[in-house]
Design an enzyme around this catalytic site. Structure first.
Site, short mmCIF file in Angstrom:
data_model
loop_
_atom_site.label_atom_id
_atom_site.label_comp_id
_atom_site.label_asym_id
_atom_site.label_seq_id
_atom_site.Cartn_x
_atom_site.Cartn_y
_atom_site.Cartn_z
N THR B 89 87.47 -39.18 -62.46
CA THR B 89 87.84 -40.35 -63.26
C THR B 89 88.50 -39.91 -64.56
OG1 THR B 89 85.63 -40.40 -64.20
CG2 THR B 89 86.06 -41.88 -62.38
N GLU B 90 89.39 -40.76 -65.06
CA GLU B 90 90.23 -40.38 -66.21
C GLU B 90 89.45 -40.21 -67.51
OE1 GLU B 90 92.53 -43.67 -65.28
OE2 GLU B 90 91.76 -44.97 -66.84
N SER B 91 88.25 -40.77 -67.57
CA SER B 91 87.47 -40.65 -68.81
C SER B 91 86.86 -39.26 -68.95
CB SER B 91 86.38 -41.70 -68.84
OG SER B 91 85.47 -41.44 -67.79
#
Lengths: 321, 323
Positions: B89-91
């Site tokens: 995930t991009e976080s």
């Protein structure tokens, strides 16, 4: 023109004895001192560890004309836009996560209510790189993202160039952003400003370095000795930090990894009540209050349940070592 | 809530047959659902969509996923046919085994059993190097070459004052540029399947064959579009190709919801329906119906019941995670 970190104050906090060099303050003072009308502000977290209490304090102090420089931003931006604090947003994504659209943001962009919100889009990597360039103190950083699309067409700050070294590649140049202030919520910080992040970091380490002034809000102020026990968790060092405020439950209704789970019903209710202007203004009346009063209204039992939920999945004993 | 879930037989329950015991431990049926591989008797279109997208992720692949439906599909793949896939995930999380639906991109359930908790810049640096096999994104508009718009519906207005302001790129531009292949999930509406998107947020096969290569993209661009009516692939020219329609949906129905002259595969078929095991798993990972049904359940039941329901579902998935 170069920008040395924190200018002449950069020696603050090199001493283990913080006496006389305390950065510790309270939330109200931190916001009053650092966020001026017309300032550019970056917020930490991303649908988790968001400095919601700080943003509510900005609304409570009726700040105006702000530019929010950011990556993906959820409820706190929507609240500030609805309250009329923000004139411009530079970033990659707005909404209130999967619960609802950002109703206030749409209303401001589409209908100028309460006034127009200027948008300047970048991709997510673009937002990381604008803070990386700011943190590195260079004018830009290149990427392959955003090529061939309309993002650079409508964002004049982005430039497309041919690689000057002759590879034939095209590159997007992402200009540095240096927010006037970065506000970042973390689990633990010492009085010197060594901020420890448990779990994911998003762009917080870069925002703190890119900003002229960095405010850390934290669940807990701990001693410098305690920081020394797990230095690998310190993602934001003292020399980039100007103020530290202890703000327990400072990212409610969002998650704080290892501390408390997100209050989905609370922000679901926000999503419903922000659909309509009058309902939103009532919400503001109800919830834009000093943080201590806000927590009292949420209630101790509810906060304890959120802590219990987080313990169920992320054991704090393990998380804090 | 729990009544809606097809019987997840208690392994301790006396009288269960040997074959059912085997079913309970077989990969792809971690809840031990009775007759797991049979077509589910009842499922929603959203569930069909989530299951179909999940099948785009193969075992051992690294899948880059966002919030909402795409994360549902990733989590479903991990718990069913692709236990060795890794979710990114991009976080900043890599290799999570979330015990339930993810409400946001930094949801702390993504920290559960994760391999890496890092920052966004590092994730997208790796993405730009082509480290991730498949990405799943959403969009508001799409054209015949898979170029997507999730920024603004301009109409007869302007970018600054559009007809509809959408959320923006998020990671979708970066994913479509650099992921090995990208799956787009969206609602099938004529106004969304447009001859010309109002704004290109994420690069599909751009304007002509070879355009992506000219720009030096490491990713191969969109490989599939999954809607509530059909599944599309892309032909060698980079044009969208109807591959299957969902049960009770005809090719003509799909034509009606597409503005351009749609290319249809010679062997267009019917989309595989979800199995009992898949539907049961979906309903377990989304206890509050946040993604699947978008109901006001969370709001209606109040805080206490919501928290108890979520905790109960997490606990149901815990033994599966531990395996």
């Amino acid at each position: 023109m170069t920008h040395p970190i924190t200018g002449t104050d950069h020696r603050d906090g090199t001493d283990d004895d913080p006496s006389g060099r305390e950065k510790v303050t309270d939330l109200e003072t931190a916001i009053a001192d650092s966020v001026h009308d017309g300032a550019s502000v970056a917020f930490g977290g991303m649908g988790g560890r968001d400095p919601e209490a700080a943003a509510r304090e900005i609304v409570r102090q009726e700040k105006s004309g702000l530019t929010v420089l950011d990556d993906a931003r959820t409820t706190l931006l929507d609240i500030m836009v609805g309250a009329g604090c923000v004139d411009e947003y530079v970033g990659s994504w707005v909404g209130t996560s999967l619960i609802s659209q950002g109703h206030n943001i749409r209303n401001a962009v589409e209908n100028d209510v309460p006034h127009h919100l200027q948008m300047r889009d970048v991709s997510n990597f673009g937002s990381s790189l604008m803070f990386l360039a700011g943190a590195m103190d260079v004018p830009f950083v290149p990427t392959r993202s955003m090529l061939g699309t309309d993002i650079p067409e409508h964002n004049d700050a982005l430039e497309i160039i041919d690689d000057p070294f002759g590879s034939g590649d095209k590159l997007t140049l992402v200009p540095a952003e240096r927010p006037d202030v970065a506000i970042i919520h973390v689990q633990r910080c010492d009085p010197l400003g060594n901020a420890q992040i448990h779990g994911n970091v998003v762009n917080d380490h870069l925002k703190a370095r890119a900003a002229e002034h960095t405010v850390i809000t934290c669940e807990e102020i701990v001693s410098t000795d305690e920081i020394r026990e797990s230095p690998e968790l310190t993602r934001i060092p003292f020399y980039t930090v100007d103020a530290v405020a202890e703000v327990p439950f400072g990212c409610h209704p969002w998650h704080c990894y290892g501390r408390y789970y997100a209050d989905l019903p609370f922000y679901r209710e926000y999503g419903l009540r922000s659909q309509n202007r009058d309902d939103f203004l009532e919400w503001v009346e109800e919830w834009i209050v000093p943080h201590e009063d806000y927590l009292e209204k949420i209630g101790e039992d509810r906060l304890e349940t959120l802590e219990r939920m987080e313990r169920e999945i992320n054991d704090p004993a393990e998380v804090r070592r | 809530m729990s009544e809606e879930i097809p019987t997840a037989d208690d392994p301790e329950q006396p009288g269960r047959s040997g074959s059912e015991r085997e079913a309970a431990t077989e990969p792809g049926n971690p809840l031990g659902v009775d007759r797991p591989h049979e077509t589910a008797e009842d499922y929603t279109l959203t569930e069909l969509l989530a299951v179909t997208a999940a099948h785009e992720i193969a075992d051992h692949e690294t899948a880059f996923i966002g919030v909402g439906m795409s994360l549902m599909s990733g989590v479903l793949a991990k718990y069913t046919h692709a236990p060795n896939c890794q979710l990114v995930t991009e976080s900043g999380y890599i290799g999570s085994v979330p015990p339930g639906v993810v409400q946001s991109i930094s949801d702390s359930v993504l920290g559960v059993d994760a391999l890496v908790a890092t920052d966004q810049c590092e994730i997208f640096t790796d993405n730009q190097r082509g480290a991730f096999d498949v990405g799943i994104i959403g969009a508001g508009q799409i054209d015949s070459r898979g170029n997507t718009n999730s920024t603004v519906v301009i109409g007869d207005q302007s970018y600054d004052r559009p007809k509809v302001r959408l959320p923006g790129s998020g990671g979708s531009n970066d994913i479509m540029t650099s992921c090995g292949r990208t799956v787009v999930m969206m609602r099938q509406k004529r106004r969304a399947f447009t001859t010309d998107v109002d704004y290109t947020t994420a690069p599909g096969h751009l304007e002509y064959p070879g355009h992506r290569e000219e720009l030096g993209f490491v990713g191969n661009g969109p490989c599939a579009v999954i809607t509530d009516m059909a599944v599309f692939g892309f032909d060698d020219d980079g044009e969208m190709l109807l591959e299957s329609t969902h049960p009770d949906v005809s090719v003509d129905d799909v034509h009606d919801e597409v503005q351009w002259e749609l290319r249809v595969a010679d062997d267009v078929g019917t989309t595989r329906e979800p199995t009992r095991a898949e539907v049961a798993m979906l309903r377990t990972i989304d206890p509050a119906d946040v993604v699947l049904r978008g109901t006001d359940y969370v709001y209606e039941v109040g805080f206490e019941e919501w928290s108890e329901t979520v905790l109960e579902h997490w606990r149901r998935l815990q033994p599966i995670q531990d395996e």
